[in-house]
Design an enzyme around this catalytic site. Structure first.
Site, PDB file in Angstrom:
ATOM      1  N   HIS A 191      22.388   8.531   9.783  1.00 12.85           N
ATOM      2  CA  HIS A 191      21.801   7.575   8.835  1.00 12.85           C
ATOM      3  C   HIS A 191      21.604   8.223   7.468  1.00 12.85           C
ATOM      4  O   HIS A 191      20.528   8.738   7.171  1.00 12.85           O
ATOM      5  CB  HIS A 191      20.456   7.072   9.370  1.00 12.85           C
ATOM      6  CG  HIS A 191      20.585   6.189  10.552  1.00 12.85           C
ATOM      7  ND1 HIS A 191      20.741   4.822  10.448  1.00 12.85           N
ATOM      8  CD2 HIS A 191      20.610   6.470  11.866  1.00 12.85           C
ATOM      9  CE1 HIS A 191      20.852   4.297  11.652  1.00 12.85           C
ATOM     10  NE2 HIS A 191      20.781   5.275  12.538  1.00 12.85           N
ATOM     11  N   LYS A 234     -13.169 -13.101  -5.794  1.00 13.42           N
ATOM     12  CA  LYS A 234     -14.059 -13.144  -4.616  1.00 13.42           C
ATOM     13  C   LYS A 234     -13.470 -12.455  -3.378  1.00 13.42           C
ATOM     14  O   LYS A 234     -14.165 -11.681  -2.709  1.00 13.42           O
ATOM     15  CB  LYS A 234     -14.426 -14.615  -4.311  1.00 13.42           C
ATOM     16  CG  LYS A 234     -15.479 -14.839  -3.223  1.00 13.42           C
ATOM     17  CD  LYS A 234     -16.888 -14.466  -3.617  1.00 13.42           C
ATOM     18  CE  LYS A 234     -17.489 -15.215  -4.765  1.00 13.42           C
ATOM     19  NZ  LYS A 234     -17.851 -16.619  -4.537  1.00 13.42           N
ATOM     20  N   PRO A 235     -12.183 -12.697  -3.022  1.00  8.49           N
ATOM     21  CA  PRO A 235     -11.668 -12.027  -1.816  1.00  8.49           C
ATOM     22  C   PRO A 235     -11.800 -10.504  -1.915  1.00  8.49           C
ATOM     23  O   PRO A 235     -12.128  -9.848  -0.924  1.00  8.49           O
ATOM     24  CB  PRO A 235     -10.187 -12.442  -1.774  1.00  8.49           C
ATOM     25  CG  PRO A 235     -10.104 -13.691  -2.582  1.00  8.49           C
ATOM     26  CD  PRO A 235     -11.179 -13.589  -3.629  1.00  8.49           C
ATOM     27  N   SER A 236     -11.584  -9.971  -3.104  1.00  5.66           N
ATOM     28  CA  SER A 236     -11.701  -8.511  -3.258  1.00  5.66           C
ATOM     29  C   SER A 236     -13.144  -8.062  -3.101  1.00  5.66           C
ATOM     30  O   SER A 236     -13.425  -7.036  -2.471  1.00  5.66           O
ATOM     31  CB  SER A 236     -11.192  -8.068  -4.632  1.00  5.66           C
ATOM     32  OG  SER A 236      -9.856  -8.452  -4.768  1.00  5.66           O
ATOM     33  N   ASP A 241       2.772  -7.743 -10.066  1.00  6.69           N
ATOM     34  CA  ASP A 241       4.116  -7.801  -9.484  1.00  6.69           C
ATOM     35  C   ASP A 241       5.090  -7.269 -10.529  1.00  6.69           C
ATOM     36  O   ASP A 241       5.064  -7.701 -11.681  1.00  6.69           O
ATOM     37  CB  ASP A 241       4.496  -9.253  -9.137  1.00  6.69           C
ATOM     38  CG  ASP A 241       3.593  -9.832  -8.061  1.00  6.69           C
ATOM     39  OD1 ASP A 241       2.830  -9.058  -7.447  1.00  6.69           O
ATOM     40  OD2 ASP A 241       3.634 -11.061  -7.843  1.00  6.69           O
ATOM     41  N   LYS A 289       0.839  -1.215   0.000  1.00  5.08           N
ATOM     42  CA  LYS A 289       0.000   0.000   0.000  1.00  5.08           C
ATOM     43  C   LYS A 289       0.862   1.247   0.000  1.00  5.08           C
ATOM     44  O   LYS A 289       0.539   2.239  -0.641  1.00  5.08           O
ATOM     45  CB  LYS A 289      -0.859   0.063   1.277  1.00  5.08           C
ATOM     46  CG  LYS A 289      -1.979  -0.926   1.337  1.00  5.08           C
ATOM     47  CD  LYS A 289      -3.016  -0.474   2.358  1.00  5.08           C
ATOM     48  CE  LYS A 289      -2.538  -0.449   3.801  1.00  5.08           C
ATOM     49  NZ  LYS A 289      -2.278  -1.764   4.386  1.00  5.08           N
ATOM     50  N   CYS A 326      26.125   4.375  11.806  1.00  9.19           N
ATOM     51  CA  CYS A 326      25.664   4.390  13.199  1.00  9.19           C
ATOM     52  C   CYS A 326      26.359   3.288  14.005  1.00  9.19           C
ATOM     53  O   CYS A 326      27.544   3.396  14.267  1.00  9.19           O
ATOM     54  CB  CYS A 326      24.146   4.308  13.245  1.00  9.19           C
ATOM     55  SG  CYS A 326      23.492   5.092  14.727  1.00  9.19           S
ATOM     56  N   GLY A 347      27.407   0.648  12.935  1.00 11.65           N
ATOM     57  CA  GLY A 347      28.498   0.226  12.053  1.00 11.65           C
ATOM     58  C   GLY A 347      29.729   1.103  12.230  1.00 11.65           C
ATOM     59  O   GLY A 347      30.865   0.633  12.218  1.00 11.65           O
ATOM     60  N   GLU A 407      21.133   6.877   4.726  1.00 13.35           N
ATOM     61  CA  GLU A 407      20.185   6.146   3.878  1.00 13.35           C
ATOM     62  C   GLU A 407      18.816   6.816   3.801  1.00 13.35           C
ATOM     63  O   GLU A 407      18.065   6.598   2.853  1.00 13.35           O
ATOM     64  CB  GLU A 407      20.048   4.690   4.341  1.00 13.35           C
ATOM     65  CG  GLU A 407      19.390   4.450   5.697  1.00 13.35           C
ATOM     66  CD  GLU A 407      20.360   4.465   6.883  1.00 13.35           C
ATOM     67  OE1 GLU A 407      21.425   5.104   6.761  1.00 13.35           O
ATOM     68  OE2 GLU A 407      20.043   3.868   7.926  1.00 13.35           O
ATOM     69  N   GLU A 430      27.583   0.594  25.704  1.00 12.37           N
ATOM     70  CA  GLU A 430      26.302  -0.069  25.454  1.00 12.37           C
ATOM     71  C   GLU A 430      26.447  -1.579  25.696  1.00 12.37           C
ATOM     72  O   GLU A 430      25.516  -2.239  26.108  1.00 12.37           O
ATOM     73  CB  GLU A 430      25.837   0.196  24.006  1.00 12.37           C
ATOM     74  CG  GLU A 430      24.515  -0.491  23.656  1.00 12.37           C
ATOM     75  CD  GLU A 430      24.016  -0.223  22.230  1.00 12.37           C
ATOM     76  OE1 GLU A 430      24.696   0.488  21.465  1.00 12.37           O
ATOM     77  OE2 GLU A 430      22.943  -0.758  21.885  1.00 12.37           O
TER      78      GLU A 430
HETATM   79  N1  GLN Z   1      23.011   1.384  19.525  1.00 14.10           N
HETATM   80  C1  GLN Z   1      23.751   2.503  19.071  1.00 14.10           C
HETATM   81  C2  GLN Z   1      23.379   3.777  19.795  1.00 14.10           C
HETATM   82  O1  GLN Z   1      22.363   3.860  20.417  1.00 14.10           O
HETATM   83  C3  GLN Z   1      23.597   2.672  17.567  1.00 14.10           C
HETATM   84  C4  GLN Z   1      22.213   3.068  17.158  1.00 14.10           C
HETATM   85  C5  GLN Z   1      21.950   2.866  15.688  1.00 14.10           C
HETATM   86  O2  GLN Z   1      22.673   2.164  15.007  1.00 14.10           O
HETATM   87  N2  GLN Z   1      20.866   3.441  15.197  1.00 14.10           N
HETATM   88  O3  GLN Z   1      24.128   4.732  19.740  1.00 14.10           O
END
Ligand code: GLN
Length: 534
Positions: free
Chosen positions: A508, A189-191, A240, A17, A382, A384, A510, A406
């Site tokens: 982030h 039918k389901p629709s 699809d 959706k 992050c 990573g 991304e 952490e």
């Molecule tokens: N756990 C880590 C922190 O809180 C990294 C968080 C994350 O990767 N979004 O800083």
């Protein structure tokens, strides 16, 4: 006056959706209308921030710091229209607002009820998209029609549309038309039943988008039109896609769904230009420069949705470089024992995405070490980045036991530590460092080169940070700190000079990548992987 489109889903979940709504929004935007989007989620968490990625998939972060549903990622990627806090409401949020008001005495003398108080609050949430700067607002209702928990939302949109009138609002229903292999037939039918449920609560969908794996024949369309009470040209086939989700808008445009939508809403049909989108899709399907394989070493690999935006951004990086990015999904725990190098062998790049908690951390650290030592392009995001810093601390600076607090509160070398501002935070929901923050880039760095500017803004979601006590020591051993918060206090990007491409960021990236405009760091990371491939 802002016109409204309400999108519901029937028969099963996971019909896409969000993708359909985003595709429609793209078409309407390209026809010259100012569109805004929002998602209503009927669950009781106030936001998805406290849910496991296995439950919810990725938690998307908006620039204004909301932890939100991943459909907002589709909205932003497809349309380029920024989402904000008002782009995602949950039942939890709605109830919480009503209950706080009740405690404040806001309903004194009244019995507080689902109808009208909860439905009014939902209508307010829809209304907050209204304004002179918005021509069309699209509201997607999460869940499947027939679920008990989505009822207040459906009742609210029914009332809303009744109040604004049929020319100003319309209902689109996304449904499944399954192919029954044994019978060799598509089943309508389901629709019909799903639309039946909607009609029994007073909602009469005008657009029926049929998800299917085989083409809808004329007879199916006629049957669906007749029994679901929809105009035949508004029974839309959404088969699809063969290659990429970015084909969906093109498929919908071929069926003029945007034209009919505008006509229904009494809006002028302006011309549509999708040339750049078509070019992008072609480049994606037939990339001129072949393929490059990148290993994504994550903690939640079994669920594809956990790293949705990361995978999409890699695809965008591929488009920008004319290559198909083949993603090798590696569960980080698999790198903790046995012949672990096999999981990374041959990959032209290693990406370590974000995450929380101890499990699989040593695997991520190994991935960072592998990439550093073997000179494989590395991109840390992050968690990573935090793992890359731990690795550098342990194996380059000789800081035995370097860790994040952490994972080990008593680490001998807490190279990653809880941010000062987090130390007094007790509540878990919505309390991380969230949303867009500025970051100053170091001249001559890879980051500066990728972005082509000195200051950037990126979205964050974390509690832990690079520990400044180790800054000098790490810099002396070859770690470049190439991105800092403008006050110089928070390390936002680190990189290695003596390496083809090793960049790791606390934010982030991304969330800001789109297929037409790949994020600079993803673009450069994929470029480095292509160079590595040769
Ligand atoms: N756990 C880590 C922190 O809180 C990294 C968080 C994350 O990767 N979004 O800083």
């Amino acid at each position: 006056m802002t016109k409204h489109i309400f999108v519901t889903g029937g028969v099963v979940s996971s019909l896409g959706k969000g993708l359909t709504s985003a595709s429609l929004a793209l078409l309407l935007k390209r026809r010259g209308y100012r569109v805004r989007m929002q998602k209503m989620d009927p669950y009781l968490n106030v936001d998805p921030g406290t849910m496991s990625p296995y439950q919810h998939g990725e938690v998307y972060v908006t620039a204004d710091g909301a932890e939100a549903d991943l459909d907002l990622g589709h909205y932003e990627r497809f349309t380029g229209i920024p989402c904000a806090r008002r782009s995602n409401f949950t039942a939890g949020q709605i109830y919480s607002a009503v209950l706080s008001r009740e405690r404040e005495g806001g309903y004194l003398g009244k019995t507080v009820q689902v109808i009208p108080h909860i439905t009014d609050e939902i209508k307010e949430a829809v209304r907050c998209l209204d304004g002179p700067e918005v021509d069309i607002a699209i509201t997607e209702i999460g869940g499947t029609v027939g679920d008990i928990e989505s009822l207040p939302f459906l009742e609210a949109i029914r009332q809303y549309r009744h109040e604004i009138g049929p020319r100003n609002g319309l209902f689109a229903h996304i449904t499944l038309v399954p192919y029954i292999r044994a019978a060799g037939e598509l089943k309508t039918k389901p629709s019909q039943q799903s639309v039946g449920i909607l009609r029994s609560i007073g909602i009469f969908p005008e657009i029926l988008v049929c998800r299917c794996e085989k083409p809808l024949g004329k007879e199916h369309k006629e049957k669906l039109a007749m029994f679901c009470n929809v105009e035949p040209n508004l029974v839309i086939e959404e088969r699809d896609v063969a290659h990429s989700i970015y084909e969906v808008p093109l498929d919908l445009a071929r069926q003029d769904v945007d034209v009919y939508t505008l006509e229904k809403l009494g809006l002028h049909v302006k011309p549509l230009d999708l040339e750049d989108w078509e070019t992008m899709v072609r480049a994606l399907i037939e990339p001129p420069n072949g393929e490059v394989e990148i290993a994504v070493v994550g903690k939640y690999i079994t669920l594809r949705d956990s790293y949705k935006s990361v995978y999409e951004a890699l695809t965008h990086g591929g488009i920008a470089n004319g290559v198909r990015v083949k993603i090798r999904m590696v569960e980080s725990e698999k790198l903790e024992s046995g012949a672990w190098e096999e999981h990374l062998a041959g990959a032209r790049g290693v990406l370590a995405p974000g995450g929380f908690g101890n499990r699989g951390i040593e695997g991520k650290i190994r991935a960072a070490r592998f990439a550093r030592e073997k000179k494989v392009p590395f991109f840390g995001i992050c968690l990573g980045m935090q793992c890359a810093v731990m690795e550098f601390g342990r194996n380059v600076c000789g800081l035995a036991g370097a860790n994040s607090t952490e994972f080990d509160e008593r680490a001998p070398h807490p190279v990653i530590d809880l941010m000062e501002s987090q130390k007094t935070v007790k509540e878990r929901g919505g309390t991380m460092r969230l949303g867009a923050w500025p970051c100053a880039l170091a001249p001559e760095s890879r980051a500066r080169h990728a972005y082509g500017q000195n200051e950037i803004s990126e979205r964050h979601r974390h509690r832990y940070e690079f520990n400044n006590k180790y800054r000098e020591q790490m810099e002396a051993r070859g770690l470049t700190i190439s991105g800092l918060s403008p006050d110089g206090k928070l390390v936002e990007i680190v990189e290695l000079k003596d390496h083809p491409w090793f960049v790791a960021c606390q934010f982030h990236p991304e969330f800001q990548s789109t297929p037409l405009d790949a994020h600079p760091l993803f673009r450069e990371f994929v470029r480095a992987a292509v160079v590595k491939r040769g």
